[in-house]
Design a protein around this motif. Sequence first.
Motif, mmCIF file in Angstrom:
data_model
loop_
_atom_site.group_PDB
_atom_site.id
_atom_site.type_symbol
_atom_site.label_atom_id
_atom_site.label_comp_id
_atom_site.label_asym_id
_atom_site.label_seq_id
_atom_site.Cartn_x
_atom_site.Cartn_y
_atom_site.Cartn_z
ATOM 1 N N HIS A 35 0.713 -1.277 -0.054
ATOM 2 C CA HIS A 35 -0.088 0.128 -0.111
ATOM 3 C C HIS A 35 0.805 1.158 -0.028
ATOM 4 O O HIS A 35 0.301 2.454 -0.227
ATOM 5 C CB HIS A 35 -0.881 0.140 1.128
ATOM 6 N N HIS A 36 2.079 1.122 0.278
ATOM 7 C CA HIS A 36 2.896 2.495 0.043
ATOM 8 C C HIS A 36 4.376 2.090 -0.232
ATOM 9 O O HIS A 36 5.104 1.550 0.706
ATOM 10 C CB HIS A 36 2.830 3.125 1.536
ATOM 11 N N CYS A 37 4.948 2.628 -1.486
ATOM 12 C CA CYS A 37 6.044 2.448 -1.637
ATOM 13 C C CYS A 37 6.511 3.858 -2.436
ATOM 14 O O CYS A 37 5.858 4.568 -3.065
ATOM 15 C CB CYS A 37 6.476 1.475 -2.429
ATOM 16 N N HIS A 38 7.948 3.981 -2.618
ATOM 17 C CA HIS A 38 8.624 5.013 -3.556
ATOM 18 C C HIS A 38 9.501 4.621 -4.470
ATOM 19 O O HIS A 38 10.137 3.562 -4.121
ATOM 20 C CB HIS A 38 9.165 6.055 -2.578
ATOM 21 N N LEU A 39 9.199 4.865 -5.711
ATOM 22 C CA LEU A 39 10.378 4.361 -6.759
ATOM 23 C C LEU A 39 11.103 5.688 -7.148
ATOM 24 O O LEU A 39 10.427 6.737 -7.032
ATOM 25 C CB LEU A 39 9.734 3.721 -7.709
ATOM 26 N N GLY A 75 -1.482 12.184 -1.271
ATOM 27 C CA GLY A 75 -0.446 11.620 -0.361
ATOM 28 C C GLY A 75 0.842 12.058 -0.720
ATOM 29 O O GLY A 75 1.063 12.111 -1.637
ATOM 30 N N GLU A 76 1.766 12.002 0.118
ATOM 31 C CA GLU A 76 1.688 12.130 1.736
ATOM 32 C C GLU A 76 1.153 13.347 2.030
ATOM 33 O O GLU A 76 1.871 14.412 1.578
ATOM 34 C CB GLU A 76 2.943 11.761 2.381
ATOM 35 N N VAL A 77 0.342 13.702 2.793
ATOM 36 C CA VAL A 77 0.097 14.937 3.530
ATOM 37 C C VAL A 77 0.272 14.661 5.155
ATOM 38 O O VAL A 77 0.186 13.630 5.498
ATOM 39 C CB VAL A 77 -1.396 15.523 3.221
ATOM 40 N N LYS A 97 -3.462 6.473 8.025
ATOM 41 C CA LYS A 97 -2.376 6.758 8.614
ATOM 42 C C LYS A 97 -1.107 5.700 7.998
ATOM 43 O O LYS A 97 -1.032 4.549 8.432
ATOM 44 C CB LYS A 97 -2.212 6.393 10.041
ATOM 45 N N HIS A 98 -0.347 6.220 6.979
ATOM 46 C CA HIS A 98 0.720 5.494 6.666
ATOM 47 C C HIS A 98 1.928 5.252 7.677
ATOM 48 O O HIS A 98 1.892 6.193 8.552
ATOM 49 C CB HIS A 98 1.072 5.978 5.274
ATOM 50 N N TYR A 99 2.459 4.247 7.434
ATOM 51 C CA TYR A 99 3.830 3.990 8.315
ATOM 52 C C TYR A 99 3.513 3.835 9.821
ATOM 53 O O TYR A 99 3.949 4.248 10.577
ATOM 54 C CB TYR A 99 4.834 5.110 8.030
ATOM 55 N N THR A 126 5.445 -1.360 2.710
ATOM 56 C CA THR A 126 6.838 -1.174 3.239
ATOM 57 C C THR A 126 7.488 0.354 3.065
ATOM 58 O O THR A 126 8.605 0.314 3.812
ATOM 59 C CB THR A 126 7.738 -2.019 1.981
ATOM 60 N N ASP A 127 6.742 1.253 2.640
ATOM 61 C CA ASP A 127 7.394 2.690 2.519
ATOM 62 C C ASP A 127 8.801 2.306 1.884
ATOM 63 O O ASP A 127 9.589 3.185 2.204
ATOM 64 C CB ASP A 127 7.613 3.130 3.856
ATOM 65 N N TYR A 128 8.961 1.354 1.024
ATOM 66 C CA TYR A 128 10.047 1.176 0.214
ATOM 67 C C TYR A 128 10.520 2.576 -0.365
ATOM 68 O O TYR A 128 9.837 3.078 -1.045
ATOM 69 C CB TYR A 128 10.011 0.323 -0.861
HETATM 70 ZN ZN LIG Z 1 6.278 7.495 2.056
#
Ligand SMILES: [Zn+2]
Length: 287
Positions: free
Chosen positions: A12-16, A124-126, A190-192, A230-232
């Motif tokens: 549900h949440h990663c960055h590339l 997101g993210e805010v 709420k992420h992370y 993962t918030d990769y």
């Molecule tokens: Zn993030």
Amino acid sequence: MVGIAGLPVVDHHCHLSPAGEGARAAVRFRAAGGTHLFVATQNYEPLVPTDLDSYERQFLTTERLAREVTASSRVVAYVVVAPYPIDLGRAAETLGVGPALELQRRALDLAGRWVRERRAVALGEVGWPHFPVTAEVGEATRHAFRHALEVAHDVGCPVVVHSPDLDPAGYRELDAEAKRAQLPVHRLVKHYARGRLDPAVGVDVVPSYLARRDLVNEILPDPGPWFLETDYLDDPRRPGAVLDLATVPRRATAIAGRSTSDAERLAVPFVRSVEQVYGLTPQLPER
Ligand SMILES: [Zn+2]
């Protein structure tokens, strides 16, 4: 391998990043059984954006990465865009706090247009920084966050929140903010989330849990909605700073191998929560 236990597998949440592995990371995700990624935007340039064009360029990069993900791995990539809340304090150093807040507002409006045009699925993210800031920046950040909630209300989309770790009181405050903005229930994520949100707290905020083994096992019986992430962070300068992109499918494989009832629980983060929060149904890809 396509999906796990007959289910899609969703991070549900990663960055590339174009400077990192980029879309190639999704090939590893797919090889481990992953099928869907929520790709959140980030700064790809050395300095924080100080004008709207920079944000547009940033969102376009995220969109391009998402397309590359699908083209190279057939993983479905959902785009999530917004000006990063931490940008505000940094941009204020050159622009001043007022103009930096105005830039956040305009970038949030731009993100809202992307959702309306179906180029993004959420804002997101805010939120607000996970470290202390001056009272002035803190106040401006709060205004920007409320504006984000208004935009989400207007375009009818979820909001992915960056904040320090929340205790039950913190979750209740966030819940109250959503209700003040008349956001529908379960639209604030709420992420992370690094600790379990006890359903008994009775808030509608949806936790997106960091997919650490012990935490996943602890929350697996919870009714949901909740997500795994993962918030990769695809940053070659910070290898291992967060969980690897293959983590969610690996956890899912381990859980599915334990028992049928455990395997069935995976429908909560991978199907039902996506439907409840985003109104999307992740389909299992054909092969
Ligand atoms: Zn993030």
